[in-house]
Design an enzyme around this catalytic site. Structure first.
Site, mmCIF file in Angstrom:
data_model
loop_
_atom_site.group_PDB
_atom_site.id
_atom_site.type_symbol
_atom_site.label_atom_id
_atom_site.label_comp_id
_atom_site.label_asym_id
_atom_site.label_seq_id
_atom_site.Cartn_x
_atom_site.Cartn_y
_atom_site.Cartn_z
ATOM 1 N N ASP A 191 0.095 -1.326 0.234
ATOM 2 C CA ASP A 191 -0.148 -0.315 -0.098
ATOM 3 C C ASP A 191 1.151 1.075 0.024
ATOM 4 O O ASP A 191 0.196 2.719 -0.227
ATOM 5 C CB ASP A 191 -0.878 -0.289 1.140
ATOM 6 C CG ASP A 191 -0.313 0.289 3.088
ATOM 7 O OD1 ASP A 191 0.746 0.020 2.582
ATOM 8 O OD2 ASP A 191 -1.089 0.019 3.358
ATOM 9 N N HIS A 208 2.969 2.420 2.448
ATOM 10 C CA HIS A 208 4.051 2.782 3.760
ATOM 11 C C HIS A 208 5.214 2.013 3.526
ATOM 12 O O HIS A 208 6.233 1.701 3.283
ATOM 13 C CB HIS A 208 2.722 1.760 4.859
ATOM 14 C CG HIS A 208 3.464 0.410 5.060
ATOM 15 N ND1 HIS A 208 2.460 -0.601 5.274
ATOM 16 C CD2 HIS A 208 4.722 -0.157 4.844
ATOM 17 C CE1 HIS A 208 2.852 -1.939 5.094
ATOM 18 N NE2 HIS A 208 4.128 -1.434 5.350
HETATM 19 P P1 PGA Z 1 7.382 -6.918 3.769
HETATM 20 O O1 PGA Z 1 7.648 -5.874 4.258
HETATM 21 O O2 PGA Z 1 10.156 -6.515 3.331
HETATM 22 O O3 PGA Z 1 8.135 -7.791 4.367
HETATM 23 O O4 PGA Z 1 7.547 -7.270 2.418
HETATM 24 C C1 PGA Z 1 7.877 -4.477 4.271
HETATM 25 C C2 PGA Z 1 7.267 -3.149 4.840
HETATM 26 O O5 PGA Z 1 5.839 -3.332 4.901
HETATM 27 O O6 PGA Z 1 7.922 -1.930 4.885
#
Ligand code: PGA
Length: 261
Positions: free
Chosen positions: A136, A138
């Protein structure tokens, strides 16, 4: 923004590790901002290898993690304290006193957040911040709608983030909905930023962050305001970038020593 596209996550993680090694070698008492999740694992593996095989020295390094779940004790296996200890800290020679992660069990979130900001300042500010990106958009746990000037505070996770991170929790286990996270303003104060993104499920967020408008709806787009932001991508994460060929071309033009960092 520098965008570096590599064939796969391992190669990109190794390259990002070289940038961190250069940071530590240039300034042995560097302050690093660290991230959790699946994305930084190749980076941590390579830093551990550099420590064990090449003597990369973390003894004077200070770290600040981006975030922690509210309600999970440091020793809880799903806490980010536990994650960082298992995947990185216990494998390198970092001093326990130099590690900072928000306390998910604090009774006074506001005071803890103010204290976290003060500690970052007292350490001299973050020299290099590692980031992942959510599907999303973030960064840290600054979900869409977060103020671009935000500081460390409590946030409520989006259903999308909860679903993305459900894989880290076992069935029946309580998955916290609230977190303490550095703010976007806190992150932008870092002197250098390395954002890593791997896999096709990140392609849309990466394209919006790098080539879309700067907007609180895509928190990672705030990195366009940062003078030293580097994006390390694998091919699938780069597939929605309209200028991907240009970024590859820019990288190819670099002299060898710069390419190898
Ligand atoms: P992930 O999460 O590395 O587990 O894909 C990334 C994040 O939420 O910043």
């Amino acid at each position: 923004m520098e965008i570096i596209v590599q064939s796969d996550a391992e190669t990109a993680g190794k390259l990002a590790a070289r940038m961190i090694r250069r940071q530590i070698e240039t300034k042995p008492d560097s302050v690093l901002g660290l991230a959790t999740g699946g994305t930084p694992l190749p980076l941590y593996r390579e830093l551990i290898r550099m420590h064990k095989e090449e003597g990369l020295d973390f003894s004077r390094v200070t770290t600040f993690n981006l975030d922690e779940y509210i309600g999970l004790a440091p020793e809880h296996p799903r806490s980010y304290h536990a994650f960082m200890h298992e995947t990185f800290f216990r494998h390198v020679n970092i001093s326990a006193d130099s590690i900072h992660i928000p306390d998910g069990l604090t009774r006074d979130v506001e005071a803890l957040c103010a204290d976290y900001e003060s500690r970052i300042l007292a350490a001299g500010g973050i020299d290099l911040q590692v980031l992942g990106i959510g599907t999303d958009g973030h960064i840290g746990f600054n979900e869409p709608g977060s103020s671009l000037a935000s500081r460390t505070r409590i946030k409520t996770l989006t259903p999308q983030t909860l679903s993305d991170n459900a894989r880290f929790f076992e069935e029946g286990e309580i998955q916290p909905h609230h977190v303490i996270t550095m703010g976007i303003g806190t992150i932008l104060d870092s002197r250098r930023i390395l954002l890593l993104a791997f896999g096709a499920n990140k392609a849309e967020a990466v394209a919006a962050a790098a080539e879309g408008p700067i907007t609180a709806s895509v928190p990672a787009s705030a990195l366009q305001l940062h003078p030293k932001a580097h994006l390390f991508l694998d091919e699938p994460a780069a597939e929605k970038l309209t200028r991907a060929d240009y970024y590859r071309w820019v990288y190819d033009q670099k002299p060898g020593w710069q390419k190898n960092i």
